[in-house]
Structures are given as C-alpha cells and as structure tokens.
Design a protein around this motif. Structure first.
Motif, mmCIF file in Angstrom:
data_model
loop_
_atom_site.group_PDB
_atom_site.id
_atom_site.type_symbol
_atom_site.label_atom_id
_atom_site.label_comp_id
_atom_site.label_asym_id
_atom_site.label_seq_id
_atom_site.Cartn_x
_atom_site.Cartn_y
_atom_site.Cartn_z
ATOM 1 N N ALA A 1 0.822 -1.071 0.305
ATOM 2 C CA ALA A 1 -0.227 -0.442 0.228
ATOM 3 C C ALA A 1 0.886 1.292 -0.034
ATOM 4 C CB ALA A 1 -0.679 -0.321 1.105
ATOM 5 N N TRP A 2 2.009 1.256 0.172
ATOM 6 C CA TRP A 2 2.859 2.292 0.314
ATOM 7 C C TRP A 2 4.356 2.376 -0.282
ATOM 8 C CZ3 TRP A 2 5.172 2.901 6.302
ATOM 9 C CH2 TRP A 2 3.849 3.000 7.244
ATOM 10 N N SER B 1 3.997 7.474 6.109
ATOM 11 C CA SER B 1 3.851 6.979 7.131
ATOM 12 C C SER B 1 2.134 7.768 7.226
ATOM 13 C CB SER B 1 4.460 6.477 8.124
ATOM 14 O OG SER B 1 4.727 7.723 8.641
ATOM 15 N N LYS B 2 2.998 9.022 6.920
ATOM 16 C CA LYS B 2 1.696 10.070 6.606
ATOM 17 C C LYS B 2 0.695 10.147 6.209
ATOM 18 C CE LYS B 2 4.186 13.262 10.631
ATOM 19 N NZ LYS B 2 4.946 13.614 10.407
ATOM 20 N N THR B 3 1.117 9.430 5.106
ATOM 21 C CA THR B 3 0.712 10.258 2.682
ATOM 22 C C THR B 3 1.184 8.636 2.420
ATOM 23 O OG1 THR B 3 0.961 12.211 3.736
ATOM 24 C CG2 THR B 3 -0.183 11.840 1.364
ATOM 25 N N PRO B 4 0.573 7.355 2.613
ATOM 26 C CA PRO B 4 0.736 6.889 2.147
ATOM 27 C C PRO B 4 0.964 6.417 0.866
ATOM 28 C CG PRO B 4 -0.379 5.953 3.424
ATOM 29 C CD PRO B 4 -1.127 7.282 3.535
ATOM 30 N N ARG C 1 1.974 8.854 -1.201
ATOM 31 C CA ARG C 1 2.107 10.154 -1.991
ATOM 32 C C ARG C 1 3.031 10.428 -2.675
ATOM 33 N NH1 ARG C 1 5.262 14.390 2.570
ATOM 34 N NH2 ARG C 1 6.018 15.392 1.380
ATOM 35 N N PHE C 2 3.789 9.284 -2.891
ATOM 36 C CA PHE C 2 5.349 8.916 -3.847
ATOM 37 C C PHE C 2 5.107 7.650 -4.882
ATOM 38 C CE2 PHE C 2 6.928 10.309 0.417
ATOM 39 C CZ PHE C 2 7.792 11.378 -0.554
ATOM 40 N N ARG C 3 3.369 7.554 -4.564
ATOM 41 C CA ARG C 3 2.891 6.435 -5.710
ATOM 42 C C ARG C 3 4.164 6.488 -7.150
ATOM 43 N NH1 ARG C 3 2.258 2.036 -3.787
ATOM 44 N NH2 ARG C 3 1.096 0.513 -5.243
ATOM 45 N N HIS C 4 4.292 7.597 -7.893
ATOM 46 C CA HIS C 4 4.640 7.446 -8.701
ATOM 47 C C HIS C 4 5.560 8.564 -8.470
ATOM 48 C CE1 HIS C 4 0.894 6.585 -10.468
ATOM 49 N NE2 HIS C 4 0.195 7.477 -10.003
ATOM 50 N N HIS D 1 15.084 10.163 -3.745
ATOM 51 C CA HIS D 1 14.175 8.841 -2.909
ATOM 52 C C HIS D 1 15.087 7.690 -1.976
ATOM 53 C CE1 HIS D 1 10.494 10.570 -4.364
ATOM 54 N NE2 HIS D 1 10.983 11.477 -5.811
ATOM 55 N N PRO D 2 15.469 9.023 -0.744
ATOM 56 C CA PRO D 2 17.245 8.205 -0.456
ATOM 57 C C PRO D 2 16.156 6.810 0.007
ATOM 58 C CG PRO D 2 16.661 9.491 1.090
ATOM 59 C CD PRO D 2 15.189 9.765 -0.706
ATOM 60 N N HIS D 3 13.883 6.667 0.815
ATOM 61 C CA HIS D 3 14.075 5.333 0.954
ATOM 62 C C HIS D 3 13.625 3.894 0.422
ATOM 63 C CE1 HIS D 3 11.601 2.471 3.557
ATOM 64 N NE2 HIS D 3 10.702 2.231 2.635
ATOM 65 N N LEU D 4 12.688 5.207 -0.718
ATOM 66 C CA LEU D 4 12.203 4.406 -1.839
ATOM 67 C C LEU D 4 13.362 3.755 -2.687
ATOM 68 C CD1 LEU D 4 9.137 6.585 -2.855
ATOM 69 C CD2 LEU D 4 8.400 4.789 -1.533
#
Ligand SMILES: [Mg+2]
Length: 336
Positions: A65-66, A186-189, A191-194, A201-204
């Motif tokens: 979902a994230w 975690s606040k806006t799952p 948000r970075f869908r695309h 984007h160090p996490h994604l």
C-alpha cells in the motif's frame, strides 16, 4: 517432506517474463544463466568470491500500500548490492527467489513493475540476473530473497574488522534521508506512488555505493568498511565489535540529508543516528591517509574517530557542544 507447491498457471508465464526481461541485461561473467539447474559463472582470475543474501518481506521491509512495485523491486536488489559495495566488491550476478500470493502472481502490472524496478537497477550496475526460484506464498504477503555473488582481488576485500585506535571515521553521502522519507510516507502512503528512481528518494530508491567501495579498495584508502543498512549507531557498533575498538562521533560533523529538515530537531537527530536503510558506506582510515572530499561523485565526510576500547567506558559516544553522551545502538527496526 511435502512437495513444494508451485504457482500452477502463473509460474511458467512469470518465469518466461522474467527470463525475457533479464535477457536484456549484459551477461558479464555469467556463462549460463536462467534456464538450467544451476548458473555457471566465470570467476575472475586472482579474485575471491563474495556471497550475500537478504530478505525483503512485505510487512517488515515494505508495504504494497505504501511502496510502488518499482520501489519494491529496486529495494530488493539494492540491499544485496550495498553489501557487495561495503566489501569493495564487483557484483557478478544476482539470484532472486520470490514467494508470491496467488493474487499478486496474477497481477501482471505489479509483477512487471517489480521486475522493471529490479532490472533497471541491475542494468545501471551491469549485474546480470542469473537465476532464482518462484513459489506460491503460504500467506497473503510477498516474500523476496536476493542473493548476490561478487568478487574482490584475493585478500583485499574490505571488512569490518580492520579499524584501529587513531583511525578517522568517514561516511558517504548524507544520513537520515531514508528514515525521513519513510516518516513522510507513513503519513501519506500514496504520496510517492509515481516516484521514479533518483537520489531524491533515499527510502524508495536507495543508491548503493558500489563505485565508492571499489575506489576505497583499489586505492587502499580504508582500514574497515560497512554499509549503513540498520542505521549509523547499529552499524558503527558492528564495526567496533568486529575491530575490538571504540568510537567517538562529532555531532556537528554528521551530514544530515535535506529531507530530515522536515523533522523536529530530536527526530532529525534520531533519523541521522539510528535511521536505517540509507545504504551509505561507513569506513575508517588511518589519520595519515589523505581521503578525497568525494569518491565517484559521492561526498565523503569525516564524522569521528576510533579510540581504544576501555571496559569502563561505553563502546560508542557522541560529542555535541562540548558534552559527551553515550551512544546506544538503536538502529531502525524497519516497519516495526
Ligand atoms: Mg551490510
């Protein structure tokens, strides 16, 4: 033992897709890749082999979902590549084992996104995908395991155990970015869908530091090295334990990732010290070794020093505004 249950209809199609997509990668040292019982690799003369495996588990390391499927695929491979980079190695081949819930195996868009994310990073780093396995997952979660085979000149791979008292501690890039991006996610799952693979984007989409690790090895700059996968505090602890030394960090020198500016001061420091999955390199070098300001285009920052281990003192400390604090390993526990 019960016979392993495979994805009956989806699996052959999946393997065919995987094979077709992986076939676009350069073969490198893979003499025989996907399609036989084993892959055959040509080991470089005078080199030793490096082997590492890493799980990427839904609910633990990512959430569907994230995280976009591209991000999940990218991160699955990045974990293994980062381990090769920390040894100064050259990746030779990747192997992917996937257990998929039936609904996911039949979701062509998810699968194609996952493979695109993984294979784009593989292509950028010239790593062939040389094999693996697929199976139906026993539950409703995606389970991925990546195995990387790499090589390093015999006897010269960087390890965690070579740090000595008096050495200087350095890190690559910036710290805390992955934790800061995860907090935003975690606040806006959605948000970075695309989001696309990039330094922003160090996490994604973490960028493993292969070229830096290889430069450290080739130029004989580092006495010890580890990748920051669990967080600076936890990985520095690992390095100190392996080397039998202690460490002092200077808080003012720690390079904060720009994304951490969105966090409150205490959360920012926690992200820098304990945030996991930055996949930067932490290394040590003798004080007399001249370390360039950047390697392979990645900034290098001096962040502290190695000191003798004393039973009466904490293994790690951090100095902030002339006050010394004990530093505990509180590496990030992923999604827990
Ligand atoms: Mg590691």
């Amino acid at each position: 033992m019960a016979k392993r249950k495979k994805i009956a209809s989806g699996e052959l199609a999946l393997i065919a897709r995987l094979r077709a997509m992986a076939g676009a990668l350069p073969a490198g040292r893979v003499r025989l890749g996907i399609g036989d019982d084993c892959a055959i690799l040509r080991a470089p003369a005078g080199h030793e082999l490096l082997v590492t495996t890493d799980f990427s588990l839904e609910g633990r390391h990512f959430r569907r979902a994230w995280h976009s499927p591209q991000s999940v695929g990218h991160r699955t491979l990045a974990r293994g590549l980062s381990d090769i980079s920390s040894m100064g190695g050259q990746p030779l081949a990747a192997f992917l084992s996937l257990a998929l819930p039936r609904a996911v195996a039949q979701d062509i868009r998810w699968m194609d996104g996952f493979l695109a994310g993984l294979l784009t990073l593989a292509a950028q780093n010239k790593v062939p995908l040389a094999g693996g396995d697929t199976s139906e997952a026993p539950g409703t979660e995606v389970l991925a395991d990546i195995m990387l085979i790499g090589s390093a000149p015999a006897g010269r791979a960087l390890t965690r155990s070579g740090a000595r008292a008096g050495d200087i501690i350095y890190c690559t890039g910036a710290l805390g970015g992955a934790a800061a991006e995860l907090a935003a996610l975690s606040k806006t799952p959605t948000r970075f869908r695309h989001a696309q693979s990039s330094d922003e984007h160090p996490h994604l989409f973490p960028q493993p530091r292969l070229a830096v690790g290889q430069a450290l090895l080739r130029r004989k700059l580092a006495s010890a090295c580890i990748d920051i996968s669990d967080g600076l505090s936890t990985d520095l602890q690992h390095l100190c334990e392996a080397s039998g030394v202690a460490a002092e960090l200077d808080a003012a020198l720690l390079p904060a990732h720009p994304l951490t500016a969105a966090l409150a001061p205490a959360a920012q420091m926690a992200a820098i010290l304990h945030g996991g999955e930055d996949y930067e390199l932490l290394f040590t070098a003798p004080a007399k070794t001249k370390i360039p300001r950047s390697l392979a285009g990645v900034p290098i920052t001096r962040i502290g020093r190695i000191v003798p281990r004393k039973k009466s003192r904490a293994r790690m400390s951090i100095v902030a505004e002339d006050t010394r604090f004990e530093l505990q390993p509180r590496g990030w526990e992923h999604l827990r």
